[in-house]
Structures are given as C-alpha cells and as structure tokens.
Design a protein around this motif. Sequence first.
Motif, short mmCIF file in Angstrom:
data_model
loop_
_atom_site.label_atom_id
_atom_site.label_comp_id
_atom_site.label_asym_id
_atom_site.label_seq_id
_atom_site.Cartn_x
_atom_site.Cartn_y
_atom_site.Cartn_z
N ASN A 129 7.67 -31.96 26.52
CA ASN A 129 8.24 -31.41 27.75
C ASN A 129 7.19 -31.33 28.84
OD1 ASN A 129 9.24 -29.21 29.70
ND2 ASN A 129 11.04 -29.69 28.46
N ASN A 132 7.53 -29.87 31.80
CA ASN A 132 7.71 -28.77 32.74
C ASN A 132 7.26 -27.41 32.21
OD1 ASN A 132 9.05 -30.08 35.05
ND2 ASN A 132 10.62 -30.59 33.54
N LEU A 133 6.90 -27.34 30.94
CA LEU A 133 6.50 -26.06 30.37
C LEU A 133 5.03 -25.77 30.66
CD1 LEU A 133 8.34 -26.28 26.94
CD2 LEU A 133 8.96 -24.86 28.89
N LYS A 189 5.72 -37.50 29.13
CA LYS A 189 6.47 -36.29 29.43
C LYS A 189 7.95 -36.68 29.52
CE LYS A 189 2.72 -34.39 32.29
NZ LYS A 189 2.35 -33.97 33.66
N ASP A 234 10.28 -32.34 21.74
CA ASP A 234 10.92 -31.66 22.87
C ASP A 234 12.34 -31.29 22.47
OD1 ASP A 234 11.14 -30.61 25.44
OD2 ASP A 234 11.78 -32.52 26.31
N SER A 269 12.27 -18.85 21.39
CA SER A 269 11.14 -19.38 20.62
C SER A 269 10.05 -18.33 20.50
CB SER A 269 10.57 -20.64 21.29
OG SER A 269 11.55 -21.65 21.42
#
Length: 296
Positions: free
Chosen positions: A10, A12-13, A40, A71, A153
């Motif tokens: 991912n 954007n994390l 990504k 992801d 999570s």
Amino acid sequence: MNLHGWIIYNGNLPGNKFLDFAQWIQAAATRKNSTTTIYKNNELLSYLGIGQLEVLRQDKNKLPDYVVFADKDIYLAKQLEYLGVPVFNSAEAIDISDDKIATYQRLAVKNLPIPRTIIAPKIFVSGQLDKTTVQLAMESLGFPMIIKESFGSFGEQVYLIYTEEELYKMVESLQGKAFMFQEFISSSYGNDLRLQVVGDEVVAAMKRSASDDFRANVTAGGTMTAYKPTQQEEKLAIAATQAIGADFAGIDLLFGPNNSPIVCEINSNAHIRNMFDCTNINVADYIIGYILNRLN
C-alpha cells in the motif's frame, strides 16, 4: 525457468512497515534466482472498458509470472487474477481475512474452535441498534465481553467491556460499522500465540505477552518469545489458514480452558520482521519457496 514477480504494497499508509515486508520478500526471491519489482498499489491502476481489461503503469513492462500481494486492495488483486496472473494470497483470501466476521463464519463452518460470537445486525449509515439485541448479547455472553469491529489491525478496534453502561455507550459509538459481540477468553488475558503458516506447514511461532493489556499485540507494546507449538496448535493453525483459502498466514491463537487453543484472528499479510527478530526464522524464504514450487 527464472520467474519474474511483482510485490505490491500500500502506497498511502504512513511508515515503512509495509515496504519493509515487500523488501524482505524481494530479498528472499533474489536468493531463489527470481527477479522481482516492488510496486505501490497506487502505481498500478485497474482499467476497464469495452473489451478492455488492463493494469495501467508508467513502465509498460509486461505482466509478471506471479504477484505477492502485501496489501488489502482486493480490486487490484482481482484485476490481476482476471488477467491470468497467479496472486498470493488470492483476492478472496485477503478479503475474508480482512473481514473478521467473514473469517469467523468460515472457521465456524469448518467446526474450528473460536470464541462464542454474535454478529451485530447491519445498520446502514446511522440508526439505533435494537435494545433487544444488546440484551440478548449480555444474556448469552456475560461480562466482561469483547466488542470487536470487523475491520481493524494491530489489536486496534477491539474493546474489553465490563458493564452494561459501557456496552451501550460502545454500541452507540459504532453506528454504521460492522462489529460483533464476543466471548472474552479470560484464560488468555494478555497472552496469545502467533503461528506462521506457509502451505500446509507451521514454519515459525512465538508467544506474545502484555503485562498491562488484555491484548498481546507487539505493536501495542507486548513482548515476544520463541515458541514450540503443540501438535494440536499446529493442526489448528493450518486448518484455519486453509479455511479461508490462504497460501500463507499468521494465525493468532488464544489459550482456552485447559490451554486448549482457540482461533482469535487470521492475518493474510502478517508482518514477518518481528517473527525473525524473535525466532531467527525468515518466513519470507518459505513464502517464496512455496510460490516458486507451486508455479514450477
């Protein structure tokens, strides 16, 4: 035959935890003479049109022989599967693992031990959960009780509730979210096991403990020690992995009465650095070995 893979995480994390996982997988692939490219998820765009099904990307390189999908972007994972690319784990396995309610349903169908669970009726956007529902949950499960959101999570979105007042307040705060009422396994307070399964084998395990929290997650401050699982624990972890159709997973087990194992959660993309730091076992080598054996 030298295979080329993509490793997708991912984009954007915050933080580097997910990139770190991808780099561990890449290093393991290199040791197995398999080249890889790390992407990504936001560098790969699923494109749909009349008679068109593509993944748009800047480099225009051909599609890979396999993908390690680190992801939860299941739409991208599914797009790659539609294009004929083997994806590990599959989009379906990732989707089920990400949804704890769906996970518990799969485990229950397979008659695997889980905490007693009541799924909260779906409320769309907003609305009051019927008081009868809350009363039934209290009568069936008692206190303390766990309230667990279906999506979350690192031990977050899990709440230990002691009183009726706390319960109603928590239910009110979760309007519009999928969640469940769940039995609290007091015999496992602050302790659990993480077993890493690859294929039909448990390749590494650790015990996690917290001195001041009912959750034992290392991210939340728990400590970890290498652990030799029992045959019963190994068998359960493998069965849980297979129940959701995963190729590999981190299985969290609770200590039930008389130390009988109970499945707490399934993590389709369990981070492997902590496991290495604890056990000196590199799970990435097992994951890549499994994938290449499957493809060859």
